[in-house]
Design a protein around this motif. Structure first.
Motif, PDB file in Angstrom:
ATOM      1  N   LYS A 131      -2.651   2.810  -6.468  1.00 10.49           N
ATOM      2  CA  LYS A 131      -1.229   2.649  -6.134  1.00 10.49           C
ATOM      3  C   LYS A 131      -0.798   1.193  -6.352  1.00 10.49           C
ATOM      4  CE  LYS A 131       2.162   4.027  -2.807  1.00 10.49           C
ATOM      5  NZ  LYS A 131       2.556   5.390  -2.615  1.00 10.49           N
ATOM      6  N   ILE A 132      -1.620   0.266  -5.903  1.00 11.60           N
ATOM      7  CA  ILE A 132      -1.301  -1.159  -6.089  1.00 11.60           C
ATOM      8  C   ILE A 132      -1.297  -1.501  -7.582  1.00 11.60           C
ATOM      9  CG2 ILE A 132      -2.157  -3.508  -5.709  1.00 11.60           C
ATOM     10  CD1 ILE A 132      -3.177  -2.498  -2.927  1.00 11.60           C
ATOM     11  N   ALA A 133      -2.286  -0.996  -8.316  1.00 12.52           N
ATOM     12  CA  ALA A 133      -2.404  -1.303  -9.745  1.00 12.52           C
ATOM     13  C   ALA A 133      -1.269  -0.705 -10.572  1.00 12.52           C
ATOM     14  CB  ALA A 133      -3.745  -0.804 -10.278  1.00 12.52           C
ATOM     15  N   SER A 134      -0.597   0.294 -10.038  1.00 12.77           N
ATOM     16  CA  SER A 134       0.501   0.919 -10.785  1.00 12.77           C
ATOM     17  C   SER A 134       1.648  -0.061 -11.036  1.00 12.77           C
ATOM     18  CB  SER A 134       1.030   2.140 -10.043  1.00 12.77           C
ATOM     19  OG  SER A 134       1.807   1.748  -8.903  1.00 12.77           O
ATOM     20  N   GLY A 135       1.698  -1.124 -10.238  1.00 13.57           N
ATOM     21  CA  GLY A 135       2.742  -2.126 -10.412  1.00 13.57           C
ATOM     22  C   GLY A 135       4.077  -1.735  -9.806  1.00 13.57           C
ATOM     23  N   GLN A 136       4.128  -0.614  -9.122  1.00  8.21           N
ATOM     24  CA  GLN A 136       5.378  -0.140  -8.540  1.00  8.21           C
ATOM     25  C   GLN A 136       5.676  -0.761  -7.177  1.00  8.21           C
ATOM     26  OE1 GLN A 136       5.009   4.111  -8.553  1.00  8.21           O
ATOM     27  NE2 GLN A 136       5.075   4.258 -10.778  1.00  8.21           N
ATOM     28  N   LEU A 137       4.706  -1.474  -6.631  1.00 12.16           N
ATOM     29  CA  LEU A 137       4.885  -2.086  -5.319  1.00 12.16           C
ATOM     30  C   LEU A 137       5.056  -3.592  -5.471  1.00 12.16           C
ATOM     31  CD1 LEU A 137       1.954  -0.270  -3.457  1.00 12.16           C
ATOM     32  CD2 LEU A 137       4.353   0.435  -3.528  1.00 12.16           C
ATOM     33  N   ASP A 138       5.861  -4.180  -4.588  1.00 10.31           N
ATOM     34  CA  ASP A 138       5.973  -5.635  -4.632  1.00 10.31           C
ATOM     35  C   ASP A 138       4.741  -6.245  -3.964  1.00 10.31           C
ATOM     36  OD1 ASP A 138       6.387  -5.863  -1.761  1.00 10.31           O
ATOM     37  OD2 ASP A 138       8.471  -5.280  -2.090  1.00 10.31           O
ATOM     38  N   ALA A 139       4.586  -7.534  -4.080  1.00  7.63           N
ATOM     39  CA  ALA A 139       3.386  -8.222  -3.586  1.00  7.63           C
ATOM     40  C   ALA A 139       3.215  -8.040  -2.087  1.00  7.63           C
ATOM     41  CB  ALA A 139       3.439  -9.706  -3.938  1.00  7.63           C
ATOM     42  N   GLU A 140       4.279  -8.136  -1.324  1.00  9.87           N
ATOM     43  CA  GLU A 140       4.188  -8.011   0.137  1.00  9.87           C
ATOM     44  C   GLU A 140       3.762  -6.600   0.537  1.00  9.87           C
ATOM     45  OE1 GLU A 140       7.135  -8.236   3.973  1.00  9.87           O
ATOM     46  OE2 GLU A 140       7.526  -9.603   2.313  1.00  9.87           O
TER      47      GLU A 140
ATOM     48  N   SER B  85       2.114  -4.473  -1.339  1.00  7.97           N
ATOM     49  CA  SER B  85       0.730  -4.300  -1.795  1.00  7.97           C
ATOM     50  C   SER B  85      -0.249  -4.924  -0.806  1.00  7.97           C
ATOM     51  CB  SER B  85       0.537  -4.933  -3.175  1.00  7.97           C
ATOM     52  OG  SER B  85       1.274  -4.245  -4.141  1.00  7.97           O
ATOM     53  N   ALA B  86       0.055  -6.139  -0.361  1.00  7.88           N
ATOM     54  CA  ALA B  86      -0.822  -6.818   0.597  1.00  7.88           C
ATOM     55  C   ALA B  86      -0.868  -6.064   1.913  1.00  7.88           C
ATOM     56  CB  ALA B  86      -0.340  -8.255   0.813  1.00  7.88           C
ATOM     57  N   SER B  87       0.270  -5.575   2.368  1.00 10.08           N
ATOM     58  CA  SER B  87       0.320  -4.821   3.622  1.00 10.08           C
ATOM     59  C   SER B  87      -0.499  -3.540   3.521  1.00 10.08           C
ATOM     60  CB  SER B  87       1.778  -4.488   3.968  1.00 10.08           C
ATOM     61  OG  SER B  87       1.843  -3.662   5.100  1.00 10.08           O
ATOM     62  N   LEU B  88      -0.364  -2.824   2.428  1.00 12.41           N
ATOM     63  CA  LEU B  88      -1.127  -1.592   2.211  1.00 12.41           C
ATOM     64  C   LEU B  88      -2.622  -1.882   2.164  1.00 12.41           C
ATOM     65  CD1 LEU B  88      -1.031   1.439   1.685  1.00 12.41           C
ATOM     66  CD2 LEU B  88      -0.689   0.935  -0.730  1.00 12.41           C
ATOM     67  N   ALA B  89      -2.993  -2.962   1.517  1.00 10.37           N
ATOM     68  CA  ALA B  89      -4.410  -3.340   1.447  1.00 10.37           C
ATOM     69  C   ALA B  89      -4.952  -3.659   2.837  1.00 10.37           C
ATOM     70  CB  ALA B  89      -4.589  -4.533   0.514  1.00 10.37           C
ATOM     71  N   ARG B  90      -4.191  -4.417   3.636  1.00 11.26           N
ATOM     72  CA  ARG B  90      -4.637  -4.754   5.002  1.00 11.26           C
ATOM     73  C   ARG B  90      -4.796  -3.504   5.863  1.00 11.26           C
ATOM     74  NH1 ARG B  90      -1.288  -9.117   4.115  1.00 11.26           N
ATOM     75  NH2 ARG B  90       0.506  -8.069   5.042  1.00 11.26           N
TER      76      ARG B  90
END
Length: 99
Positions: A67-76, A78-83
């Protein structure tokens, strides 16, 4: 293996399953091949049970990375989802070698 090794309990559970299978087949009148297969099956079953949490965690993390690699999410986001994903990781898979 040291008793404080993070995987000691896993090894012990697998070893006990192996020994149980060997003991269970010792008195059986089945063929030698059937007895060997029963021990192999016990090893596989115990191994699968011990690493179920790890496999599930890897699957979830892979989905999140896709999902993060798809590029559809902004940096914030992406970081929140990863955490959040790391916080939900099973304790048995955190900072521990798995072999």
């Amino acid at each position: 293996m040291k008793k404080d090794d993070a995987n000691a309990d896993r090894y012990i559970a697998i070893a006990r399953a192996c020994l149980k299978a060997i003991n269970d087949t010792a008195d059986d009148s089945g063929s030698r091949e059937d007895k060997i297969q029963a021990v192999y099956q016990a090893i596989d079953d115990a191994f699968q049970a011990e690493f179920a949490d790890y496999r599930q965690s890897v699957t979830v993390m892979g989905t999140v990375l896709e999902k993060i690699a798809s590029g559809q999410l902004d940096a914030e986001t992406s970081a929140s989802l990863a955490r959040k994903t790391l916080d939900q990781q099973p304790a048995s898979t955190r900072n521990a070698m798995i072999h």
